[in-house]
Write a protein that holds these residues in place. Sequence first.
Motif, PDB file in Angstrom:
ATOM      1  N   LYS A  30       0.804  -1.221   0.000  1.00  0.00           N
ATOM      2  CA  LYS A  30       0.000   0.000   0.000  1.00  0.00           C
ATOM      3  C   LYS A  30       0.835   1.267   0.000  1.00  0.00           C
ATOM      4  CE  LYS A  30      -4.012  -2.087   2.322  1.00  0.00           C
ATOM      5  NZ  LYS A  30      -4.930  -2.023   3.477  1.00  0.00           N
ATOM      6  N   ASP A  32       3.311   2.609  -1.781  1.00  0.00           N
ATOM      7  CA  ASP A  32       3.566   3.396  -2.990  1.00  0.00           C
ATOM      8  C   ASP A  32       2.354   4.244  -3.386  1.00  0.00           C
ATOM      9  OD1 ASP A  32       6.192   2.614  -3.315  1.00  0.00           O
ATOM     10  OD2 ASP A  32       5.686   0.897  -4.592  1.00  0.00           O
ATOM     11  N   ASP A  33       1.163   3.682  -3.244  1.00  0.00           N
ATOM     12  CA  ASP A  33      -0.038   4.420  -3.612  1.00  0.00           C
ATOM     13  C   ASP A  33      -0.250   5.621  -2.696  1.00  0.00           C
ATOM     14  OD1 ASP A  33      -2.482   4.885  -5.044  1.00  0.00           O
ATOM     15  OD2 ASP A  33      -3.558   4.044  -3.339  1.00  0.00           O
ATOM     16  N   TYR A  34      -0.108   5.412  -1.392  1.00  0.00           N
ATOM     17  CA  TYR A  34      -0.260   6.512  -0.434  1.00  0.00           C
ATOM     18  C   TYR A  34       0.841   7.554  -0.627  1.00  0.00           C
ATOM     19  CZ  TYR A  34      -4.024   4.517   2.437  1.00  0.00           C
ATOM     20  OH  TYR A  34      -5.229   4.053   2.894  1.00  0.00           O
ATOM     21  N   ARG A  36       2.429   8.251  -3.385  1.00  0.00           N
ATOM     22  CA  ARG A  36       2.169   8.976  -4.629  1.00  0.00           C
ATOM     23  C   ARG A  36       1.102  10.049  -4.417  1.00  0.00           C
ATOM     24  NH1 ARG A  36       2.064   4.924  -7.462  1.00  0.00           N
ATOM     25  NH2 ARG A  36      -0.145   4.385  -7.233  1.00  0.00           N
ATOM     26  N   ARG A  37       0.088   9.730  -3.624  1.00  0.00           N
ATOM     27  CA  ARG A  37      -0.995  10.688  -3.381  1.00  0.00           C
ATOM     28  C   ARG A  37      -0.694  11.640  -2.227  1.00  0.00           C
ATOM     29  NH1 ARG A  37      -5.128   8.014  -1.422  1.00  0.00           N
ATOM     30  NH2 ARG A  37      -4.357   5.883  -1.502  1.00  0.00           N
TER      31      ARG A  37
END
Length: 379
Positions: A30, A32-34, A36-37
Motif C-alpha cells: 500500500k 507506494d499508492d499513499y 504517490r498521493r
Amino acid sequence: MTVDRILPTEEAHDLLDLTRELATRELDGKADDYERRGEFPRDLLRTLGRSGLLGLPYPEADGGSGQPYEVYLQVLETLAGSWLAVAEAVSVHTLACYPVHAHGTERQRKMLPDMLGGELLGAYCLSEPQGGSDAAALTTKATRDGCGWSVTGTKAWITHAGQADFYNIFARTGGEGARGISCLLAEAGAPGLHPQTPERTMGLRSSPPAQVVLDNLHVDADHLIGEENGGFRIAMEALDAGRLGIAACAVGLGQAAVDYAAAYAKERTQFGKPIAAFQGLGFMLADMSTQVSAARALLLSAARLKDAGRPFSIEAAKAKLFATDVAMKVTTDAVQVLGGYGFVSDHPVERWFREAKVLQIVEGTNQIQRLVISRALTG
C-alpha cells in the motif's frame, strides 16, 4: 527473511506474530499508492491502535499493553520493514504520549486510554524554524492570560501536523535557556492553532511534516504538563526513548533492503549464473546483513538498559547514530545491487534509499548524537 528472535515471554512471541500478520494484511503493497498521493494513512493507525500496537510500552492500567521496550522496538522494526511512514508514525505517537503518562495530572491522565488505544493521535511540537538542534533556544512564548496561557510562535517539522488530535507544545514561560520552558497540552481545532501546508519532502510523503503556527492560542491552566518551567526535562526524557524508536525504524528499513537485494541477486543472471554467485556482490550482501545485525544488537542492548531502569541516554544516542547510518549505507548498496533497476520506482529500494536519509536527521541529527556521545566520554 524472518530474523530469529529471542524474546522474553511467549506473549511477546505472539505479539510479534500478530504484528507480522497485520503488516502483511494491512500494510504490504500500500505504501507506494499513499506515497504517490501524499495521503496520511490515519485509518491504518486506528487499526493498529485497536490491535494494541500504539500503547505497547505503557502500563495496562493506563490503557497500554505493558510490554518491555525490547519488545516494542522489535514491533516497530517489523512495521518499518513493510512501510516506514507507518512505523515512524507509531514511534512519534508513542513519544507524544510520554509527557501525559510520566508527568500528567490525574485529570490529564484520563486521556491516556484514548491516546494509547489510537483514537487520539498525538504530535510533539519542540523544533522551530530557527531552532532544531538547539531546542533550549526556542522562542515560542506562553504568557498568562488570566485563566491559562496565551501561546504565540511557530513550530517546525511537526509530524502529524494537521492530523493529530492533541499537541504537546513546548513554549517559553520563564527566562532564557532550558529552565524557562514549559510543556502545554493543546487540542486540535483550538482557536489559534494553525497547521500549515505540509512540506514537500524527499521521502515519507504519506506522512510529511508541517509547520504549526500558534497565534494567541489559549491553553487552559490545567493543561500545563508537569511543573511550570520544567518542560525541557520532559522533552529530553521523551527524546531519549524516541531515539530508540527511530533506530528501530532504521533497522527495519535496513533489513527490508537486505532481504530484497539478496532475493534479487539470486534471481538475476549475468554471464550464465546468478549475480549473487559473484564474490564482489556476495561480499557486499554479507556486509549489509552484518551491519544490520550489529545495529539491531546495539539497539536491543540500549532497550534492555531502559527496561532495567538503568541510564540509557548515551546508549540510545549510539543506537540512533549507528542504526540510521547503517540504514543509509545498506539502502545505498541495495540500489547498487539492482543496478539500473534500483534507480527506478518499479522496485522499492529507490523509495527506501530516499526514506533512509530522514532517519539520520529526525529526533536529533547524527551530528548531535556524536556530540552527546563525545561529551559523555570527555566530561
